[in-house]
Motif scaffolding. Sequence first.
Motif, PDB file in Angstrom:
ATOM      1  N   GLN A   1       0.844  -1.190   0.000  1.00  0.00           N
ATOM      2  CA  GLN A   1       0.000   0.000   0.000  1.00  0.00           C
ATOM      3  C   GLN A   1       0.876   1.235   0.000  1.00  0.00           C
ATOM      4  OE1 GLN A   1      -2.684   0.147   3.295  1.00  0.00           O
ATOM      5  NE2 GLN A   1      -3.698   2.023   2.641  1.00  0.00           N
TER       6      GLN A   1
ATOM      7  N   ARG B   1       1.378   5.584   0.265  1.00  0.00           N
ATOM      8  CA  ARG B   1       0.889   6.628   1.148  1.00  0.00           C
ATOM      9  C   ARG B   1      -0.357   7.280   0.555  1.00  0.00           C
ATOM     10  NH1 ARG B   1       5.835  10.544   2.411  1.00  0.00           N
ATOM     11  NH2 ARG B   1       5.635  10.739   0.146  1.00  0.00           N
ATOM     12  N   ARG B   2      -1.068   7.987   1.377  1.00  0.00           N
ATOM     13  CA  ARG B   2      -2.319   8.583   0.920  1.00  0.00           C
ATOM     14  C   ARG B   2      -2.098   9.691  -0.099  1.00  0.00           C
ATOM     15  NH1 ARG B   2      -5.779   9.186   6.610  1.00  0.00           N
ATOM     16  NH2 ARG B   2      -5.817   6.948   7.115  1.00  0.00           N
ATOM     17  N   ASP B   3      -0.962  10.348  -0.054  1.00  0.00           N
ATOM     18  CA  ASP B   3      -0.711  11.480  -0.948  1.00  0.00           C
ATOM     19  C   ASP B   3       0.233  11.141  -2.090  1.00  0.00           C
ATOM     20  OD1 ASP B   3       1.391  11.067   0.724  1.00  0.00           O
ATOM     21  OD2 ASP B   3       1.824  13.187   1.091  1.00  0.00           O
TER      22      ASP B   3
END
Length: 311
Positions: free
Chosen positions: A109, A111-113
């Motif tokens: 996964q 990172r969100r950004d």
Amino acid sequence: MEQSATLDIETLKITQEQFILASQSLHLHRPGGVAVYPVGLYGWRKRCLYFLLLLLLVTMIVNLALTVWIIKVMNFSVDGMGSLQLKQDGIRLEGISEFLLPLYVNEIQSRRDSLLILGSEKNVTLNARNAHGQLTGRLTVGPDGVEAQCRRLQVRSRDGSRLLFAANEEEVVTTTERFTVTGSEGAVFGHSVETPLIQAKASEDLKLESPTRTLTMEAPRGVEVSAAKGPLKVSGRKDLQLESTEGEILLDAQTIQLGRLPLGVYTESPNQASGEQAVYEVCVCPSGKIYRAPAETSSTCQAMSNICLWS
């Protein structure tokens, strides 16, 4: 008194002689034949011991310096090593990471950004195996294309609740509201196609064509072909057959034109009869052939039925 002084002098001489003997030899002999050795290291043994201690001290200092240098270069910390951080829920990598051997993980996964990018100079292959180690699925991304090997391929919506596309060995299912083909040559199907609706865009024509074979449309409850805002044209190089086994064929329009129908007449001059007659009726042979006959007070199709003999 003289005897005791004489004894003291002799004892002193014996002691002096023993001291001289002890200084000349390293081995001291106790009375009774027991050997006495001196305590301590002397000579080259002492120098070798000091050299070994100095060498051991230098080795320890070099090892300590190398350990500190490795810790500084690899950026070891309490959380991990460099861009590799050890978390309670897994491992976190920052930046670009290279793996020279196979990587076995449960989840990858980003990172969100940021995006998750998997790169390779050749192919990127993702394998899935069962509990026995057997290969159950494979996804290969290469320079020639993307290849998926699995029992069933599914493409779902963003939230995962709706199935958009599915494919297996028996069928391919598309559950989207609209399937659009934008190629200039359209879509080519080698076998049958099952769909509830075939529709073109508002500003474009819809064309169903079979250049070398026949075009067949079948449905258990009927086939509807309609053009809401334009003409409908059905043409064929050879025969055009409309067949209804249990129902009727209905042509519902304000004007129905049947061009170039053969004329069935009972006169010797068909051209003359065609020039004088203005109204005709349409007749159908048992074979399905349509022809026209002069309209009179009663039907003339029976009189002109001889045209069905040579049709």
